[in-house]
Design a protein around this motif. Structure first.
Motif, PDB file in Angstrom:
ATOM      1  N   TYR A   1     -19.130 -32.558   8.214  1.00  0.00           N
ATOM      2  CA  TYR A   1     -17.799 -32.051   8.549  1.00  0.00           C
ATOM      3  C   TYR A   1     -16.733 -32.844   7.802  1.00  0.00           C
ATOM      4  O   TYR A   1     -16.911 -34.030   7.517  1.00  0.00           O
ATOM      5  CB  TYR A   1     -17.547 -32.165  10.066  1.00  0.00           C
ATOM      6  N   TYR A   2     -15.612 -32.170   7.525  1.00  0.00           N
ATOM      7  CA  TYR A   2     -14.480 -32.819   6.883  1.00  0.00           C
ATOM      8  C   TYR A   2     -13.340 -33.090   7.852  1.00  0.00           C
ATOM      9  O   TYR A   2     -12.262 -33.526   7.434  1.00  0.00           O
ATOM     10  CB  TYR A   2     -13.965 -31.971   5.714  1.00  0.00           C
ATOM     11  N   SER A   3     -13.532 -32.835   9.104  1.00  0.00           N
ATOM     12  CA  SER A   3     -12.527 -33.169  10.113  1.00  0.00           C
ATOM     13  C   SER A   3     -13.250 -33.545  11.398  1.00  0.00           C
ATOM     14  O   SER A   3     -14.402 -33.146  11.613  1.00  0.00           O
ATOM     15  CB  SER A   3     -11.582 -31.985  10.374  1.00  0.00           C
ATOM     16  N   ALA A   4     -12.569 -34.321  12.228  1.00  0.00           N
ATOM     17  CA  ALA A   4     -13.155 -34.775  13.489  1.00  0.00           C
ATOM     18  C   ALA A   4     -12.131 -34.600  14.597  1.00  0.00           C
ATOM     19  O   ALA A   4     -11.074 -35.240  14.578  1.00  0.00           O
ATOM     20  CB  ALA A   4     -13.581 -36.234  13.385  1.00  0.00           C
TER      21      ALA A   4
ATOM     22  N   ALA B   1     -16.242 -34.509  20.407  1.00  0.00           N
ATOM     23  CA  ALA B   1     -16.934 -35.714  20.860  1.00  0.00           C
ATOM     24  C   ALA B   1     -18.096 -35.431  21.825  1.00  0.00           C
ATOM     25  O   ALA B   1     -19.188 -35.981  21.636  1.00  0.00           O
ATOM     26  CB  ALA B   1     -15.931 -36.680  21.484  1.00  0.00           C
ATOM     27  N   PRO B   2     -17.926 -34.586  22.861  1.00  0.00           N
ATOM     28  CA  PRO B   2     -19.065 -34.352  23.764  1.00  0.00           C
ATOM     29  C   PRO B   2     -20.294 -33.780  23.061  1.00  0.00           C
ATOM     30  O   PRO B   2     -21.420 -33.991  23.520  1.00  0.00           O
ATOM     31  CB  PRO B   2     -18.488 -33.353  24.786  1.00  0.00           C
ATOM     32  N   GLU B   3     -20.108 -33.068  21.958  1.00  0.00           N
ATOM     33  CA  GLU B   3     -21.237 -32.478  21.256  1.00  0.00           C
ATOM     34  C   GLU B   3     -22.080 -33.523  20.529  1.00  0.00           C
ATOM     35  O   GLU B   3     -23.198 -33.219  20.080  1.00  0.00           O
ATOM     36  CB  GLU B   3     -20.740 -31.436  20.243  1.00  0.00           C
TER      37      GLU B   3
ATOM     38  N   HIS C   1     -13.418 -41.945  19.812  1.00  0.00           N
ATOM     39  CA  HIS C   1     -13.782 -40.782  20.631  1.00  0.00           C
ATOM     40  C   HIS C   1     -15.295 -40.594  20.679  1.00  0.00           C
ATOM     41  O   HIS C   1     -15.874 -40.377  21.754  1.00  0.00           O
ATOM     42  CB  HIS C   1     -13.118 -39.516  20.075  1.00  0.00           C
ATOM     43  N   PHE C   2     -15.950 -40.669  19.527  1.00  0.00           N
ATOM     44  CA  PHE C   2     -17.382 -40.401  19.473  1.00  0.00           C
ATOM     45  C   PHE C   2     -18.197 -41.497  20.158  1.00  0.00           C
ATOM     46  O   PHE C   2     -19.293 -41.237  20.669  1.00  0.00           O
ATOM     47  CB  PHE C   2     -17.835 -40.247  18.026  1.00  0.00           C
ATOM     48  N   ALA C   3     -17.684 -42.724  20.173  1.00  0.00           N
ATOM     49  CA  ALA C   3     -18.423 -43.835  20.781  1.00  0.00           C
ATOM     50  C   ALA C   3     -18.637 -43.627  22.275  1.00  0.00           C
ATOM     51  O   ALA C   3     -19.545 -44.231  22.864  1.00  0.00           O
ATOM     52  CB  ALA C   3     -17.684 -45.145  20.529  1.00  0.00           C
TER      53      ALA C   3
END
Length: 332
Positions: free
Chosen positions: A174-177, A182-184, A205-207
């Motif tokens: 992906y080029y954006s976050a 995050a839950p995915e 967020h992802f952590a």
């Protein structure tokens, strides 16, 4: 969206083909305003903070205004999870919320809004005829304008030349976050390449959900691996300074590589913009016969290249610049 799967969208009262274009989908969902006539005092190309602020100012001045945006409102700021330095929001505000409020404010002043549409051609007017803007979307349209503001914003940098990378876009690359992503990532190993604000916010967020998050700031992606379902399973990285190779098993790769002005110089006399989240993805040819007294306002398209890069302008800076631009057009 994976390239080998058809997407079927059902919209009440509309019949859409498989894999409908964004323009067709936006029209079916009644997100595209139908103009009343083909004349506008101001046509604004671009619906990011600059374009929307220009639209709000034009609308409050009583100017009949059209905004053409080839994606969704907000431009790059729309994908920012937290804007901490926007005036009036001491606790910060999401980029999506800025875009939503700006669009609502523009529409309050009867600004005509056309998302998922592209300005493909601009014909400069003169003292006897107005400018003409050609717009493509579900169908091609032509609009006359007393003034044209080109606010094409920024476009994200992409990674080219990595075998197999493009085929995995949307399949782990992906080029954006976004914070809603995050839950995915729960239970997955996440790799982030980039060292700017977007990379730091994404990591935080992802952590909260991912198995672990790896942030690479001085490495380039040189290879990717996929499973039988064509989903990302691993990446290869090369150090920018040491050229050492690193291999990482990862289900998600976020390439947050910064951005650059979404403009380019086509043939002499032309105005153009390159591919990007906010700007229009085609060169915008300009046809001009004689000097035009009617204004066409465009930022940072002329002059020599700067020897050193400068930070991209902040959202508040873009707002100020384009309010000034509309003031100039109004008083000319």
């Amino acid at each position: 969206m994976p390239h080998d799967e058809d997407v079927h969208v059902a919209v009440p009262g509309a019949v859409l083909p498989p894999n409908p274009s964004l323009a067709a989908l936006a029209v079916a969902l009644k997100l595209v305003d139908e103009p009343k006539g083909d004349w506008f005092d101001v046509v604004i190309v671009g619906g990011g903070p600059a374009g929307l602020s220009a639209a709000v100012y034009a609308g409050t001045e009583g100017l009949k205004t059209l905004v053409i945006e080839d994606d969704v409102p907000g431009g790059q700021v729309g994908t920012t999870t937290d804007v901490a330095n926007y005036l009036g929001f001491p606790d910060g505000i999401s980029g999506f919320e800025i875009a939503r409020r700006a669009l609502a404010q523009a529409k309050k002043y009867k600004v005509c809004w056309q998302p998922a549409h592209q300005a493909t051609e601009l014909r400069i007017g003169d003292s006897k005829k107005p400018h003409e803007v050609v717009v493509s979307g579900a169908a091609e349209s032509k609009y006359k304008a007393g003034a044209v503001v080109i606010a094409s914003g920024l476009k994200g940098n992409t990674l080219d030349g990595v075998p197999g990378l493009e085929a995995l876009l949307g399949r782990g690359v992906y080029y954006s976050a976004l914070s809603v992503d995050a839950p995915e990532t729960k239970g997955d190993r996440v790799a982030i390449v980039g060292g700017g604000n977007s990379a730091g916010q994404a990591a935080l967020h992802f952590a909260q959900y991912a198995k672990d998050v790896n942030v690479w700031t001085k490495y380039n992606v040189t290879g990717v691996k996929a499973d039988a379902d064509k989903q990302l399973t691993g990446i290869e990285l090369s150090g920018m300074e040491t050229l050492d190779l690193q291999h990482l098993d990862a289900r998600r790769l976020y390439l947050l590589l910064g951005s650059k002005p979404n403009v380019r110089h086509p043939a002499p006399g032309g105005l153009g913009s390159g591919p990007g989240s906010c700007g229009h993805r085609r060169t915008l040819p300009v046809h001009r016969q004689v000097p035009a007294p009617l204004p066409v306002v465009q930022a940072r398209l002329t002059g020599p290249a700067r020897p050193a890069p400068r930070p991209a302008p902040r959202s508040a800076t873009r707002v100020r610049e384009w309010v000034i631009a509309v003031k100039v057009t109004h008083h000319n």
